[in-house]
Enzyme design. Structure first.
Site, PDB file in Angstrom:
ATOM      1  N   CYS A  60       0.863  -1.179   0.000  1.00 38.16           N
ATOM      2  CA  CYS A  60       0.000   0.000   0.000  1.00 38.16           C
ATOM      3  C   CYS A  60       0.901   1.232   0.000  1.00 38.16           C
ATOM      4  O   CYS A  60       0.880   2.055   0.923  1.00 38.16           O
ATOM      5  CB  CYS A  60      -0.943  -0.001   1.194  1.00 38.16           C
ATOM      6  SG  CYS A  60      -1.889  -1.516   1.321  1.00 38.16           S
ATOM      7  N   ALA A  77       1.604   3.706  -2.506  1.00 39.14           N
ATOM      8  CA  ALA A  77       1.424   4.934  -3.283  1.00 39.14           C
ATOM      9  C   ALA A  77       0.829   6.066  -2.426  1.00 39.14           C
ATOM     10  O   ALA A  77       0.016   5.772  -1.548  1.00 39.14           O
ATOM     11  CB  ALA A  77       0.503   4.660  -4.472  1.00 39.14           C
ATOM     12  N   ASP A  97       1.353  -1.544  -4.731  1.00 42.13           N
ATOM     13  CA  ASP A  97       0.069  -0.839  -4.603  1.00 42.13           C
ATOM     14  C   ASP A  97      -0.883  -1.394  -5.642  1.00 42.13           C
ATOM     15  O   ASP A  97      -0.475  -1.799  -6.726  1.00 42.13           O
ATOM     16  CB  ASP A  97       0.236   0.676  -4.769  1.00 42.13           C
ATOM     17  CG  ASP A  97      -0.922   1.444  -4.132  1.00 42.13           C
ATOM     18  OD1 ASP A  97      -0.755   1.948  -3.007  1.00 42.13           O
ATOM     19  OD2 ASP A  97      -2.011   1.519  -4.760  1.00 42.13           O
ATOM     20  N   GLY A 154       3.985   7.032  -2.302  1.00 43.78           N
ATOM     21  CA  GLY A 154       5.395   6.717  -2.117  1.00 43.78           C
ATOM     22  C   GLY A 154       6.145   7.578  -1.120  1.00 43.78           C
ATOM     23  O   GLY A 154       7.373   7.500  -1.039  1.00 43.78           O
ATOM     24  N   GLY A 155       5.430   8.394  -0.361  1.00 45.54           N
ATOM     25  CA  GLY A 155       6.100   9.275   0.604  1.00 45.54           C
ATOM     26  C   GLY A 155       6.936   8.491   1.613  1.00 45.54           C
ATOM     27  O   GLY A 155       8.114   8.797   1.830  1.00 45.54           O
ATOM     28  N   LYS A 156       6.348   7.455   2.180  1.00 42.16           N
ATOM     29  CA  LYS A 156       7.079   6.710   3.216  1.00 42.16           C
ATOM     30  C   LYS A 156       8.154   5.829   2.593  1.00 42.16           C
ATOM     31  O   LYS A 156       9.235   5.672   3.169  1.00 42.16           O
ATOM     32  CB  LYS A 156       6.112   5.888   4.080  1.00 42.16           C
ATOM     33  CG  LYS A 156       5.168   6.789   4.860  1.00 42.16           C
ATOM     34  CD  LYS A 156       4.273   6.030   5.793  1.00 42.16           C
ATOM     35  CE  LYS A 156       3.128   6.898   6.259  1.00 42.16           C
ATOM     36  NZ  LYS A 156       2.148   7.199   5.186  1.00 42.16           N
ATOM     37  N   ASP A 175       1.010   0.389   5.404  1.00 41.19           N
ATOM     38  CA  ASP A 175       0.292   1.653   5.610  1.00 41.19           C
ATOM     39  C   ASP A 175      -1.100   1.418   5.022  1.00 41.19           C
ATOM     40  O   ASP A 175      -1.359   1.702   3.854  1.00 41.19           O
ATOM     41  CB  ASP A 175       1.048   2.763   4.863  1.00 41.19           C
ATOM     42  CG  ASP A 175       0.545   4.145   5.207  1.00 41.19           C
ATOM     43  OD1 ASP A 175      -0.248   4.278   6.153  1.00 41.19           O
ATOM     44  OD2 ASP A 175       0.952   5.099   4.511  1.00 41.19           O
ATOM     45  N   CYS A 224      -3.902   6.354   8.838  1.00 39.80           N
ATOM     46  CA  CYS A 224      -4.140   7.769   9.148  1.00 39.80           C
ATOM     47  C   CYS A 224      -5.578   7.884   9.671  1.00 39.80           C
ATOM     48  O   CYS A 224      -6.350   8.725   9.242  1.00 39.80           O
ATOM     49  CB  CYS A 224      -3.881   8.684   7.960  1.00 39.80           C
ATOM     50  SG  CYS A 224      -4.803   8.292   6.488  1.00 39.80           S
TER      51      CYS A 224
HETATM   52  C1  LIG Z   1      -2.713   5.406   2.958  1.00 40.83           C
HETATM   53  S1  LIG Z   1      -2.401   5.187   1.290  1.00 40.83           S
HETATM   54  C2  LIG Z   1      -0.691   4.830   1.320  1.00 40.83           C
HETATM   55  C3  LIG Z   1       0.224   6.027   1.447  1.00 40.83           C
HETATM   56  C4  LIG Z   1       1.676   5.675   1.223  1.00 40.83           C
HETATM   57  N1  LIG Z   1       2.131   4.635   2.115  1.00 40.83           N
HETATM   58  C5  LIG Z   1       2.598   6.866   1.368  1.00 40.83           C
HETATM   59  O1  LIG Z   1       3.230   7.040   2.402  1.00 40.83           O
HETATM   60  O2  LIG Z   1       2.701   7.642   0.411  1.00 40.83           O
HETATM   61  C6  LIG Z   1      -3.117   3.625   1.001  1.00 40.83           C
HETATM   62  C7  LIG Z   1      -2.812   2.998  -0.344  1.00 40.83           C
HETATM   63  O3  LIG Z   1      -3.329   1.671  -0.317  1.00 40.83           O
HETATM   64  C8  LIG Z   1      -3.619   1.288  -1.641  1.00 40.83           C
HETATM   65  N2  LIG Z   1      -4.452   0.071  -1.561  1.00 40.83           N
HETATM   66  C9  LIG Z   1      -5.759  -0.041  -1.240  1.00 40.83           C
HETATM   67  N3  LIG Z   1      -6.130  -1.334  -1.250  1.00 40.83           N
HETATM   68  C10 LIG Z   1      -5.040  -2.060  -1.573  1.00 40.83           C
HETATM   69  C11 LIG Z   1      -4.781  -3.440  -1.754  1.00 40.83           C
HETATM   70  N4  LIG Z   1      -5.738  -4.348  -1.582  1.00 40.83           N
HETATM   71  N5  LIG Z   1      -3.542  -3.825  -2.117  1.00 40.83           N
HETATM   72  C12 LIG Z   1      -2.567  -2.908  -2.304  1.00 40.83           C
HETATM   73  N6  LIG Z   1      -2.750  -1.581  -2.152  1.00 40.83           N
HETATM   74  C13 LIG Z   1      -3.957  -1.167  -1.792  1.00 40.83           C
HETATM   75  C14 LIG Z   1      -4.286   2.523  -2.220  1.00 40.83           C
HETATM   76  O4  LIG Z   1      -4.205   2.512  -3.625  1.00 40.83           O
HETATM   77  C15 LIG Z   1      -3.446   3.650  -1.559  1.00 40.83           C
HETATM   78  O5  LIG Z   1      -2.445   4.073  -2.448  1.00 40.83           O
END
Ligand SMILES: C[S@@+](CC[C@H](N)C(=O)[O-])C[C@H]1O[C@@H](n2cnc3c(N)ncnc32)[C@H](O)[C@@H]1O
Length: 428
Positions: free
Chosen positions: A248, A250, A272, A252-254, A317, A370
């Site tokens: 998860c 995108a 992602d 990509g900040g972390k 995340d 979050c």
């Molecule tokens: C909270 S954001 C992540 C932020 C990211 N870690 C950052 O720091 O930039 C949650 C992400 O989970 C992804 N997501 C949702 N369901 C998912 C799944 N089943 N498998 C993989 N990624 C998923 C979404 O597309 C979204 O980009």
């Protein structure tokens, strides 16, 4: 086109079509050239979402029956927002908003009457709004109840913080420049900022700035990221030679921060489910001159993309209700429903269970959201630990956040941070 009309159209995309404010604004602003107009439209849209529940209450007090045309309703809200919260002169706010409705004569007359009615009865209307909880705190009822249930002591403060404009926080790329050196560069540009004492990479700007004004942004010296999100890298503690998984990932900040903190990471695999969001990971890493293996895949089905080699560190995340970032995305209060929480919980637990086998013995997994809801946070860790005897919760010995039954909860607004949750799990 009239800026108020553009704002009303953006808002009706949110109200009517359930589109996110970010997406609706992005497409509407493409055709607006003046920076001043763009800023005004943005302020109107964010402001109306932030105070939607209060403005809607006042609107209902001014009307005999609700406005069915959501475009006209949005324009009425835009008008009320200017009168109550902006420094626009009242006569200009009324006449310009009425002008925006000129294509519908009935709406023109209605908005004129509504806004003038508000100006006449402003004090008593505002007083009435103060006496009705959902209007007073400008949140939907279900959310107020949920926050009060989880955090009875902190609920009032959380509701207040959710309606504040958040500060702009930066993450200094410590692999390239020290925080003091970067603060010096900001100061030379006339940008006032302070360092965050408990997070080595974080800086808070006195006033938000566009990224092109930030020294070295294009070259990757700095990124925009809330302090709470910057705490992940320290908690995961990646060592040289580690293989790291960020599920998860995108935008990509972390992931980028993990690589900035440990340039000798053996490999970082970022997964992602959303291909278009994954493109943003790629763009961010490119700007920061970092590299990772990017996989578009479902975190709940690692058998589709895992190569069978264990990871020493995993960051999960998780997709969540995002109720900790309402101040950055006030449309969440309009779009999120009580019934969304259970499916999100199920997804989070599914991903936790599916990813755990990928962690090497002795490895660490960091679970993050979050959100400020216990259902998505400590209760998930509780359920997870009950089913995995090889998992132990590792302590988080820090000065920030609240220790719950598991993990650490940052409340929205604490040290100017977004609401965030972290739990560290070790594999025996
Ligand atoms: C909270 S954001 C992540 C932020 C990211 N870690 C950052 O720091 O930039 C949650 C992400 O989970 C992804 N997501 C949702 N369901 C998912 C799944 N089943 N498998 C993989 N990624 C998923 C979404 O597309 C979204 O980009």
């Amino acid at each position: 086109m009239n800026t108020r009309l553009i704002a009303a159209r953006v808002l009706s995309r949110v109200l009517q079509d359930g589109q996110s404010l970010t997406a609706a604004l992005e497409s509407a602003l493409q055709s607006v050239e003046s920076g001043k107009d763009r800023a005004f439209i943005q302020a109107l849209c964010y402001g109306v979402c932030r105070y939607y529940h209060r403005l809607d209450f006042i609107l209902s007090e001014l009307l005999d029956k609700p406005i069915k045309d959501l475009g006209v309703k949005a324009l009425a809200l835009v008008g009320l927002y200017q009168l109550k919260y902006m420094r626009v002169k009242p006569h200009a706010a009324v006449s310009e908003t009425v002008l925006a409705a000129r294509k519908k004569p009935w709406a023109k007359a209605l908005i004129n009457a509504l806004l003038r009615g508000y100006l006449r009865e402003q004090d008593s209307l505002e007083q009435k709004a103060d006496n009705v909880q959902y209007a007073a705190v400008s949140h939907p009822d279900w959310l107020i109840k949920q926050i009060e249930q989880d955090w009875p002591q902190q609920a009032q403060q959380i509701l207040l913080e959710n309606n504040q404009q958040p500060p702009m926080a930066l993450r200094v790329n410590l692999a390239r420049i020290s925080r003091d050196q970067y603060l010096q560069q900001l100061s030379e540009q006339g940008i006032e900022a302070v360092a965050v004492s408990f997070c080595p990479s974080a800086i808070i700007l006195d006033k938000p700035a566009t990224v092109d004004l930030l020294p070295g942004f294009a070259e990757g010296l700095v990124s925009v990221q809330d302090t709470a999100a910057q705490l992940a890298a320290g908690l995961l503690d990646v060592q040289a030679g580690h293989r790291v998984l960020d599920v998860c990932a995108a935008p990509g900040g972390k992931a980028a921060h993990l690589l900035e903190c440990q340039p000798h990471t053996r490999e970082l695999v970022a997964v992602d489910i959303d291909a278009s969001r994954m493109q943003r990971v790629s763009d961010n890493l490119q700007r920061l001159k970092l590299s990772a293996r990017l996989v578009v895949g479902d975190a709940a089905t690692p058998q589709d993309w895992w190569d069978g080699q264990f990871f020493d560190r995993i960051l999960l995340d998780a997709p969540c209700s995002a109720l900790g970032v309402i101040r950055r995305h006030p449309d969440i209060k309009l779009l999120r429903r009580a019934e969304d929480i259970k499916p999100l919980q199920a997804l989070q637990l599914n991903i936790l269970h599916a990813i755990w086998p990928l962690l090497a013995p002795g490895g660490i997994m960091l679970y993050a959201t979050c959100s400020i809801l216990k259902q998505e946070n400590e209760q998930q860790i509780d359920a997870f630990l009950a089913e995995h005897p090889d998992a132990v919760e590792l302590p988080i010995d820090v000065a920030w956040g609240y220790a719950g039954s598991h993990g650490r909860q940052i409340m929205t607004g604490e040290s100017a941070m977004d609401g965030f949750y972290y739990a560290r799990l070790g594999k025996s």
